[in-house]
Design an enzyme around this catalytic site. Structure first.
Site, PDB file in Angstrom:
ATOM      1  N   HIS A   9      46.122 -17.531 -28.302  1.00 39.02           N
ATOM      2  CA  HIS A   9      45.834 -16.607 -27.202  1.00 39.02           C
ATOM      3  C   HIS A   9      46.867 -16.716 -26.087  1.00 39.02           C
ATOM      4  CE1 HIS A   9      41.741 -14.712 -27.789  1.00 39.02           C
ATOM      5  NE2 HIS A   9      42.000 -15.337 -28.929  1.00 39.02           N
ATOM      6  N   ASP A  64      42.938 -12.883 -20.004  1.00 43.20           N
ATOM      7  CA  ASP A  64      42.482 -12.691 -21.377  1.00 43.20           C
ATOM      8  C   ASP A  64      41.200 -11.875 -21.279  1.00 43.20           C
ATOM      9  OD1 ASP A  64      41.155 -13.234 -23.971  1.00 43.20           O
ATOM     10  OD2 ASP A  64      42.802 -14.661 -24.230  1.00 43.20           O
TER      11      ASP A  64
HETATM   12  O1  LIG Z   1      53.522 -22.749 -39.034  1.00 41.58           O
HETATM   13  C1  LIG Z   1      53.151 -21.844 -38.270  1.00 41.58           C
HETATM   14  C2  LIG Z   1      51.795 -21.469 -38.116  1.00 41.58           C
HETATM   15  C3  LIG Z   1      51.491 -20.453 -37.230  1.00 41.58           C
HETATM   16  N1  LIG Z   1      52.474 -19.827 -36.525  1.00 41.58           N
HETATM   17  C4  LIG Z   1      52.155 -18.728 -35.582  1.00 41.58           C
HETATM   18  O2  LIG Z   1      50.862 -18.925 -35.047  1.00 41.58           O
HETATM   19  C5  LIG Z   1      50.229 -17.669 -34.855  1.00 41.58           C
HETATM   20  C6  LIG Z   1      48.872 -17.685 -35.520  1.00 41.58           C
HETATM   21  O3  LIG Z   1      48.116 -16.647 -34.990  1.00 41.58           O
HETATM   22  P1  LIG Z   1      46.870 -15.973 -35.708  1.00 41.58           P
HETATM   23  O4  LIG Z   1      47.259 -15.505 -37.045  1.00 41.58           O
HETATM   24  O5  LIG Z   1      46.314 -14.942 -34.812  1.00 41.58           O
HETATM   25  O6  LIG Z   1      45.861 -17.160 -35.955  1.00 41.58           O
HETATM   26  P2  LIG Z   1      45.081 -18.192 -34.977  1.00 41.58           P
HETATM   27  O7  LIG Z   1      46.009 -19.130 -34.379  1.00 41.58           O
HETATM   28  O8  LIG Z   1      44.007 -18.758 -35.826  1.00 41.58           O
HETATM   29  O9  LIG Z   1      44.465 -17.187 -33.865  1.00 41.58           O
HETATM   30  C7  LIG Z   1      43.264 -17.131 -33.142  1.00 41.58           C
HETATM   31  O10 LIG Z   1      43.455 -16.006 -32.264  1.00 41.58           O
HETATM   32  C8  LIG Z   1      43.650 -14.748 -32.904  1.00 41.58           C
HETATM   33  C9  LIG Z   1      43.897 -13.702 -31.825  1.00 41.58           C
HETATM   34  O11 LIG Z   1      42.768 -13.515 -31.046  1.00 41.58           O
HETATM   35  C10 LIG Z   1      42.441 -14.401 -33.779  1.00 41.58           C
HETATM   36  O12 LIG Z   1      42.678 -13.203 -34.475  1.00 41.58           O
HETATM   37  C11 LIG Z   1      42.190 -15.549 -34.761  1.00 41.58           C
HETATM   38  O13 LIG Z   1      41.028 -15.285 -35.535  1.00 41.58           O
HETATM   39  C12 LIG Z   1      42.021 -16.853 -34.001  1.00 41.58           C
HETATM   40  O14 LIG Z   1      41.780 -17.927 -34.897  1.00 41.58           O
HETATM   41  C13 LIG Z   1      51.141 -16.605 -35.421  1.00 41.58           C
HETATM   42  O15 LIG Z   1      51.844 -15.962 -34.380  1.00 41.58           O
HETATM   43  C14 LIG Z   1      52.110 -17.395 -36.287  1.00 41.58           C
HETATM   44  O16 LIG Z   1      53.377 -16.805 -36.372  1.00 41.58           O
HETATM   45  C15 LIG Z   1      53.785 -20.176 -36.700  1.00 41.58           C
HETATM   46  O17 LIG Z   1      54.694 -19.600 -36.076  1.00 41.58           O
HETATM   47  N2  LIG Z   1      54.079 -21.184 -37.560  1.00 41.58           N
END
Ligand SMILES: O=c1ccn([C@@H]2O[C@H](COP(=O)(O)OP(=O)(O)O[C@H]3O[C@H](CO)[C@@H](O)[C@H](O)[C@H]3O)[C@@H](O)[C@H]2O)c(=O)[nH]1
Length: 452
Positions: A21, A116
């Site tokens: 977030h 947010d």
């Molecule tokens: O090795 C990694 C792993 C993750 N990422 C980044 O981390 C982010 C992950 O975001 P997302 O796919 O949205 O997952 P979450 O971190 O789990 O996000 C939370 O927040 C999101 C936005 O509200 C919701 O949709 C999800 O359900 C919630 O778990 C992305 O930008 C990825 O590119 C990396 O760059 N490298």
């Protein structure tokens, strides 16, 4: 931080310090900062979140720490919801205190509040300060619409009703009650997070503008319904697209080099977002599927792979696979060698998959992930949920082969390519996200009163 000190307008940004977030919120703040001269941004989040989010200084954006709500001497006991619940018990008081501290440190009152969208209390703080409130929604438009309808949905389907059926909204064809984000009609609806989201649904109409991390063309029917409900609903995303330049890519594990050695659309990229690791039996099933299919794979896996993955898996797959604790996901998904993304259906992952033109296999865990998975699968058609919803060896093999080796997989790639073009257009000059962003800049600039 001369730019910060000398600016005449002051915007406070309140971040939600969990999941992904704070990063996209900081990205949109950076874009606004670049577009709004003479404006300083105070970015309020917990110390832990600020430490990991602010990798480099920005002349006009200053991080401030807000209390994390944890009792003294707290040590994490493995329940990921516990720190969130403590944090939510401390808000809004913790934020109000932090805003007061920011104002007295800078000597500049707040002209506009950006939060947010989770924070319904943004409406009260903004009213109290007599300033506009801009709420930033960081997931997809569908999830937002459903949170706005929480009371209606509860009346129609009840709470924790075991009977599954299609949702009663014609625009949500293919979506079932079981696809609803947790806390709307299932689970402990009085727990801190569902209660927060319920309040959000009730209060968001008080915002001067709702800004969303999506683009108008992705889900236009739902976007149009949201435009009718709010005085200003602006899709200005994807936030990450616009602000990450190649100079900021952290590829310390050499993922991009490794991916480059493979054929077009052949690599399985696996990553479950910022906080999820599937349970051991599902990791085992996924490993067995990878071993039997023999597709090359790159896996972003937190923790110690030796301990988490089946014995001998690393040795047996060493020539086929690479496992790293963190990968530059956006750039990997944009690499032509990647053919499928095995993920949890987090919203940023969905957007990055679109940008990269890579069909998804989704194994959702909580929040909006089930809704995103079902939408990707049956509405947009550029990805798959798993049979039974979790990893089994046969289910994972079937899904991987379908996307990488079949005509159906090719069709999915074609469908996601159409979206890739649309998102590309949306962020170009005159594109929908660019135009909406200009509206946002105008709003933020015009409503901030000048402090001489
Ligand atoms: O090795 C990694 C792993 C993750 N990422 C980044 O981390 C982010 C992950 O975001 P997302 O796919 O949205 O997952 P979450 O971190 O789990 O996000 C939370 O927040 C999101 C936005 O509200 C919701 O949709 C999800 O359900 C919630 O778990 C992305 O930008 C990825 O590119 C990396 O760059 N490298």
């Amino acid at each position: 931080m001369e730019g910060y000190k000398n600016a005449s307008k002051h915007i406070a940004v309140l971040a939600f310090p969990f999941g992904t977030h704070a990063v996209p919120l900081l990205n949109i703040t950076r874009q606004l900062s670049d577009a709004c001269p003479d404006t300083m941004f105070s970015f309020l989040s917990t110390q832990q979140s600020n430490n990991s989010t602010f990798s480099k200084n920005h002349d006009k954006i200053k991080p401030f720490n807000v209390w994390d709500g944890l009792p003294e001497g707290y040590s994490f006991r493995g329940n990921p919801y516990e720190p969130v619940d403590y944090f939510l018990k401390a808000v809004p008081g913790s934020f109000i205190k932090a805003i007061d501290a920011v104002v007295s440190e800078t000597g500049k009152p707040i002209d506009c509040l950006i939060t947010d969208a989770f924070y319904a209390f943004g409406a009260d703080i903004a009213d109290e300060l007599n300033i506009p409130w801009v709420a930033v929604w960081l997931s997809g438009p569908r999830a937002l619409f459903l949170h706005l309808q929480t009371d209606v949905i509860r009346q129609h389907v009840g709470i924790n009703n075991p009977e599954d059926k299609p949702l009663d909204f014609p625009e949500f064809s293919g979506i079932r009650v079981t696809d609803l984000p947790n806390g709307i009609a299932s689970g402990d609806i009085d727990a801190p997070m569902p209660a927060l989201l319920h309040k959000m649904g009730v209060s968001l109409s008080r915002a001067t503008a709702i800004v969303a991390n999506s683009y108008e063309e992705l889900d236009s029917t739902v976007v149009n319904m949201l435009k009718l409900r709010f005085s200003m609903f602006l899709n200005v995303g994807p936030f990450t697209l616009v602000s990450i330049s190649s100079s900021t890519v952290d590829d310390s594990h050499g993922c991009l080099d490794w991916v480059s050695k493979h054929e077009a659309a052949s690599v399985v990229y696996i990553g479950f977002g910022s906080s999820i690791t599937p349970p051991p039996h599902e990791l085992q099933a996924l490993c067995e599927a990878l071993e039997e299919c023999e597709f090359p794979f790159l896996w972003s896996l937190r923790g110690n792979p030796e301990k988490q993955l089946p014995q001998g898996f690393l040795e047996r797959t060493g020539s086929k696979g690479k496992i790293v604790p963190w990968a530059p996901q956006q750039q990997i998904l944009e690499h032509p060698s990647v053919g499928v993304f095995v993920c949890h259906g987090g919203w940023n992952s969905v957007l990055e998959s679109i940008k990269g033109n890579v069909p998804m296999i989704c194994r959702p865990f909580f929040g909006d992930q089930q809704l995103n998975t079902r939408t990707v699968d049956v509405v947009w058609g550029f990805g798959l949920g798993l049979e039974g919803g979790t990893f089994t060896k046969e289910g994972a093999k079937k899904a991987l082969k379908l996307i990488l080796c079949s005509q159906e997989g090719k069709k999915m790639r074609e469908k996601i390519r159409v979206q890739k073009e649309l998102v590309g257009k949306a962020v170009k000059p005159n594109g929908s996200s660019t135009e909406n962003f200009k509206t946002l800049v105008k709003l933020v600039s015009n409503t901030c009163h000048q402090v001489d």
